[in-house]
Write a protein that holds these residues in place. Sequence first.
Motif, PDB file in Angstrom:
ATOM      1  N   MET A 163       0.846  -1.166   0.000  1.00 34.49           N
ATOM      2  CA  MET A 163       0.000   0.000   0.000  1.00 34.49           C
ATOM      3  C   MET A 163       0.896   1.236   0.000  1.00 34.49           C
ATOM      4  O   MET A 163       1.804   1.353   0.805  1.00 34.49           O
ATOM      5  N   THR A 164       0.608   2.111  -0.929  1.00 36.47           N
ATOM      6  CA  THR A 164       1.386   3.333  -1.052  1.00 36.47           C
ATOM      7  C   THR A 164       0.480   4.552  -0.961  1.00 36.47           C
ATOM      8  O   THR A 164      -0.422   4.703  -1.785  1.00 36.47           O
ATOM      9  N   PRO A 165       0.694   5.432   0.026  1.00 36.14           N
ATOM     10  CA  PRO A 165      -0.060   6.687   0.071  1.00 36.14           C
ATOM     11  C   PRO A 165       0.685   7.757  -0.731  1.00 36.14           C
ATOM     12  O   PRO A 165       1.895   7.928  -0.581  1.00 36.14           O
ATOM     13  N   LEU A 166      -0.039   8.438  -1.601  1.00 35.43           N
ATOM     14  CA  LEU A 166       0.537   9.510  -2.414  1.00 35.43           C
ATOM     15  C   LEU A 166      -0.225  10.804  -2.140  1.00 35.43           C
ATOM     16  O   LEU A 166      -1.455  10.840  -2.283  1.00 35.43           O
ATOM     17  N   ARG A 184      -3.774  -5.911 -13.511  1.00 33.85           N
ATOM     18  CA  ARG A 184      -2.309  -5.831 -13.559  1.00 33.85           C
ATOM     19  C   ARG A 184      -1.744  -6.180 -12.189  1.00 33.85           C
ATOM     20  O   ARG A 184      -2.454  -6.141 -11.188  1.00 33.85           O
ATOM     21  N   ASP A 185      -0.469  -6.509 -12.152  1.00 35.85           N
ATOM     22  CA  ASP A 185       0.152  -6.991 -10.926  1.00 35.85           C
ATOM     23  C   ASP A 185       0.444  -5.907  -9.893  1.00 35.85           C
ATOM     24  O   ASP A 185       0.408  -6.157  -8.694  1.00 35.85           O
ATOM     25  N   HIS A 186       0.769  -4.715 -10.352  1.00 36.38           N
ATOM     26  CA  HIS A 186       1.176  -3.654  -9.428  1.00 36.38           C
ATOM     27  C   HIS A 186       0.354  -2.393  -9.667  1.00 36.38           C
ATOM     28  O   HIS A 186       0.088  -2.018 -10.802  1.00 36.38           O
ATOM     29  N   GLY A 187      -0.016  -1.737  -8.572  1.00 37.72           N
ATOM     30  CA  GLY A 187      -0.744  -0.479  -8.672  1.00 37.72           C
ATOM     31  C   GLY A 187      -2.081  -0.610  -9.370  1.00 37.72           C
ATOM     32  O   GLY A 187      -2.509   0.303 -10.071  1.00 37.72           O
TER      33      GLY A 187
END
Length: 189
Positions: free
Chosen positions: A1-4, A123-126
Amino acid sequence: MTPLALAPPATEPVTLTEARQFLRLDQGDEDELLSTLLTASRLMIEAAAGRCLIEQRWRIVLDRWPAKGEIRMPLSPIARIEAARVYDMLGAAQTVAEAALTLDRSADPPLIRLTGEVPEIGRDHGAIEIDVVAGYGATAAAVPAPLRQAVLRLAARWFEERGDVASRDARALPGAIAALVAPFRRGRL
């Protein structure tokens, strides 16, 4: 998990006027510096408290939906979910229905629960993006007084004791300021 971070707060929890009054400054010669210190202080207090003070827009990026159907948010408090989308096999964004995600503000950290049908990831990422608004509110009045006071005192400290104070404070907040922030920190086990 990435917060932007998508958009910073439109205002700070402490106004330039409040800071000038606190510091007993009559002249506006150093307003630019003081404004910068207020922003830096807010960021430091947000990091120390683990809380966003003033409403700000964030995007949470996930690779896949969680197995238990609960997304523990890395930000707190969350005011609302603005939008959510999933990228399919062709890379096109598919909108997630509003009813498919439910925000639980009472949980700490806040949770987003899957409560309906969500599109398949492609898709695998994002593959998943959830846009949220985090913070206590849009105005300084919504921010708890101790956190506003912590921002004010830290900015004043940096203003009055210029030099290497900032580097010392980067390691640990001064005791009186840390005490203001302490009740808002999320406990860890």
